[in-house]
Design a protein around this motif. Sequence first.
Motif, mmCIF file in Angstrom:
data_model
loop_
_atom_site.group_PDB
_atom_site.id
_atom_site.type_symbol
_atom_site.label_atom_id
_atom_site.label_comp_id
_atom_site.label_asym_id
_atom_site.label_seq_id
_atom_site.Cartn_x
_atom_site.Cartn_y
_atom_site.Cartn_z
ATOM 1 N N GLU A 52 0.759 -1.305 -0.079
ATOM 2 C CA GLU A 52 -0.013 0.174 0.030
ATOM 3 C C GLU A 52 1.063 1.423 -0.137
ATOM 4 O OE1 GLU A 52 -2.832 -0.274 3.184
ATOM 5 O OE2 GLU A 52 -3.772 -1.868 2.335
ATOM 6 N N GLY A 53 1.955 1.082 -0.760
ATOM 7 C CA GLY A 53 2.726 2.520 -1.008
ATOM 8 C C GLY A 53 3.572 2.500 0.440
ATOM 9 N N VAL A 54 3.778 1.620 1.312
ATOM 10 C CA VAL A 54 4.664 2.051 2.188
ATOM 11 C C VAL A 54 5.924 1.098 2.435
ATOM 12 C CG1 VAL A 54 4.596 1.764 5.166
ATOM 13 C CG2 VAL A 54 2.421 2.293 3.854
ATOM 14 N N ARG A 55 7.082 1.836 2.789
ATOM 15 C CA ARG A 55 8.259 1.272 2.557
ATOM 16 C C ARG A 55 9.171 1.564 3.658
ATOM 17 N NH1 ARG A 55 11.718 -1.602 -0.764
ATOM 18 N NH2 ARG A 55 10.015 -1.739 -2.249
ATOM 19 N N THR A 56 10.036 0.618 4.180
ATOM 20 C CA THR A 56 11.132 1.319 5.328
ATOM 21 C C THR A 56 11.930 1.782 4.884
ATOM 22 O OG1 THR A 56 12.157 -0.974 5.493
ATOM 23 C CG2 THR A 56 9.997 -0.947 6.648
ATOM 24 N N HIS A 57 12.691 2.693 5.466
ATOM 25 C CA HIS A 57 13.870 3.320 5.088
ATOM 26 C C HIS A 57 14.848 3.496 6.328
ATOM 27 C CE1 HIS A 57 13.049 4.530 1.125
ATOM 28 N NE2 HIS A 57 11.974 4.497 1.629
ATOM 29 N N TYR A 58 14.715 3.269 7.616
ATOM 30 C CA TYR A 58 15.417 3.109 8.854
ATOM 31 C C TYR A 58 15.430 2.002 9.408
ATOM 32 C CZ TYR A 58 16.829 8.196 8.432
ATOM 33 O OH TYR A 58 17.389 9.365 8.148
ATOM 34 N N THR A 59 16.718 1.582 10.082
ATOM 35 C CA THR A 59 16.490 0.482 11.107
ATOM 36 C C THR A 59 16.585 1.076 12.442
ATOM 37 O OG1 THR A 59 17.980 -0.950 9.772
ATOM 38 C CG2 THR A 59 17.939 -1.350 11.958
ATOM 39 N N LEU A 60 15.570 0.392 13.380
ATOM 40 C CA LEU A 60 15.710 0.758 14.627
ATOM 41 C C LEU A 60 16.200 -0.488 15.764
ATOM 42 C CD1 LEU A 60 14.387 2.323 17.090
ATOM 43 C CD2 LEU A 60 12.646 1.144 16.926
ATOM 44 N N LEU A 61 17.032 -0.221 16.324
ATOM 45 C CA LEU A 61 17.614 -1.067 17.368
ATOM 46 C C LEU A 61 17.443 -0.303 18.874
ATOM 47 C CD1 LEU A 61 21.041 -2.075 15.749
ATOM 48 C CD2 LEU A 61 18.692 -3.239 15.427
ATOM 49 N N ILE A 62 16.795 -1.028 19.647
ATOM 50 C CA ILE A 62 16.766 -0.620 20.996
ATOM 51 C C ILE A 62 17.531 -1.736 21.838
ATOM 52 C CG2 ILE A 62 15.327 0.073 22.892
ATOM 53 C CD1 ILE A 62 13.016 0.734 21.097
ATOM 54 N N TYR A 63 18.542 -1.164 22.486
ATOM 55 C CA TYR A 63 19.356 -2.081 23.305
ATOM 56 C C TYR A 63 18.414 -2.251 24.718
ATOM 57 C CZ TYR A 63 23.097 -1.056 19.931
ATOM 58 O OH TYR A 63 23.630 -0.879 18.914
ATOM 59 N N LEU A 64 18.371 -3.568 24.904
ATOM 60 C CA LEU A 64 17.529 -3.953 26.230
ATOM 61 C C LEU A 64 18.376 -4.197 27.265
ATOM 62 C CD1 LEU A 64 14.556 -5.999 24.692
ATOM 63 C CD2 LEU A 64 14.766 -3.552 25.081
ATOM 64 N N GLY A 92 18.350 0.653 27.240
ATOM 65 C CA GLY A 92 17.375 1.601 27.009
ATOM 66 C C GLY A 92 17.605 2.574 25.570
ATOM 67 N N MET A 93 18.831 2.409 25.157
ATOM 68 C CA MET A 93 19.052 3.424 24.225
ATOM 69 C C MET A 93 18.831 2.992 22.730
ATOM 70 S SD MET A 93 22.782 4.689 23.182
ATOM 71 C CE MET A 93 23.490 3.208 22.191
ATOM 72 N N ALA A 94 18.103 3.878 21.998
ATOM 73 C CA ALA A 94 17.697 3.540 20.489
ATOM 74 C C ALA A 94 18.688 4.047 19.478
ATOM 75 C CB ALA A 94 16.455 4.214 20.336
ATOM 76 N N LEU A 95 19.241 2.973 18.624
ATOM 77 C CA LEU A 95 20.031 3.449 17.444
ATOM 78 C C LEU A 95 19.121 3.552 16.382
ATOM 79 C CD1 LEU A 95 23.714 2.418 16.990
ATOM 80 C CD2 LEU A 95 22.050 2.020 15.237
ATOM 81 N N LEU A 96 19.228 4.366 15.507
ATOM 82 C CA LEU A 96 18.478 4.415 14.060
ATOM 83 C C LEU A 96 19.674 4.628 13.251
ATOM 84 C CD1 LEU A 96 16.171 6.087 16.292
ATOM 85 C CD2 LEU A 96 14.979 4.925 14.398
ATOM 86 N N HIS A 97 19.787 4.098 11.978
ATOM 87 C CA HIS A 97 20.264 4.108 10.829
ATOM 88 C C HIS A 97 19.500 4.072 9.511
ATOM 89 C CE1 HIS A 97 21.203 -0.130 9.649
ATOM 90 N NE2 HIS A 97 21.271 0.128 10.904
ATOM 91 N N ILE A 98 19.897 4.853 8.507
ATOM 92 C CA ILE A 98 19.236 4.565 7.231
ATOM 93 C C ILE A 98 19.523 3.281 6.554
ATOM 94 C CG2 ILE A 98 20.940 5.673 5.783
ATOM 95 C CD1 ILE A 98 18.686 7.421 4.530
ATOM 96 N N SER A 158 13.112 -3.144 14.844
ATOM 97 C CA SER A 158 12.156 -3.078 13.859
ATOM 98 C C SER A 158 12.508 -1.897 12.861
ATOM 99 C CB SER A 158 10.638 -2.120 14.720
ATOM 100 O OG SER A 158 9.824 -2.219 13.598
ATOM 101 N N ASP A 159 11.826 -1.375 12.073
ATOM 102 C CA ASP A 159 12.001 -0.546 11.048
ATOM 103 C C ASP A 159 11.101 0.545 10.909
ATOM 104 O OD1 ASP A 159 14.076 -2.774 9.577
ATOM 105 O OD2 ASP A 159 11.972 -3.590 9.869
ATOM 106 N N VAL A 160 11.616 1.760 10.432
ATOM 107 C CA VAL A 160 10.720 3.028 10.353
ATOM 108 C C VAL A 160 10.327 3.142 8.914
ATOM 109 C CG1 VAL A 160 10.705 5.600 10.442
ATOM 110 C CG2 VAL A 160 12.039 4.272 12.050
#
Length: 235
Positions: free
Chosen positions: A142-154, A201-207, A230-232
């Motif tokens: 439906e026209g939705v695509r991911t462009h960022y990786t989300l990592l949250i260190y637990l 608890g830190m989130a890391l995001l990269h394209i 997950s992915d943005v």
Amino acid sequence: MKRKMGDRKREDKKMKKEWPTIKSKSNLQINRLKGDDLFTIPSYLTSAESKAFINVAESIGFVHQGSLGPAKGEAYRDNDRISVNDSVLAQELWESGLNKIFSDFKIRGRIAVGLNPNIRFYRYTAGQRFGRHIDESADLGEGVRTHYTLLIYLSGNPGKSKAKAKNDNSPQDSLDQLVGGETVFYGPRNALVAEVPPTEGMALLHIHGDKCMLHEARNVIKGAKYVLRSDVAFA
């Protein structure tokens, strides 16, 4: 990416426990390691939230994930994994602060609309790692695509992030219970861009996709590294 009104039922029928409630965060700080292409958000989850996610994930049970390695054209991979499809959890993670962080982001005229409902949990114990690789963009329909990786260190040393860009020569503190497991990014000719030690608890995001930097998860030397992935998504 929107959930239906009143639909609070978890989508994975194997789920025996509810995920922890995630509090909305205000005044989140961004630590840019390479502009908007790579950044971290300290304390995206609280220590209690991080530990609660680990407990629920462990109650579900991890499955080992490996690869054939570079000799077969694959990145070396050795970790344990859980994958669940949960649009409610994705929405709660998004609305706890990421929606504000990405409010001004645009990629090819598209805006960020939420997270990929495919949530993955990774566990790395001593001796496990993920070799150099890139993350592909995913078409969610439906026209939705991911462009960022989300990592949250637990897991990791709470509140003492020592993520370093290539020009930062400050020493790293030893993690109290987790040693190793840094996420490392490389530029052209394998030049070091940044190395990010796990911080609870830190989130890391990269394209990711065609602009994704080569990166790896270094060997865990001591303890266990837990990561929520997950992915943005943009539309």
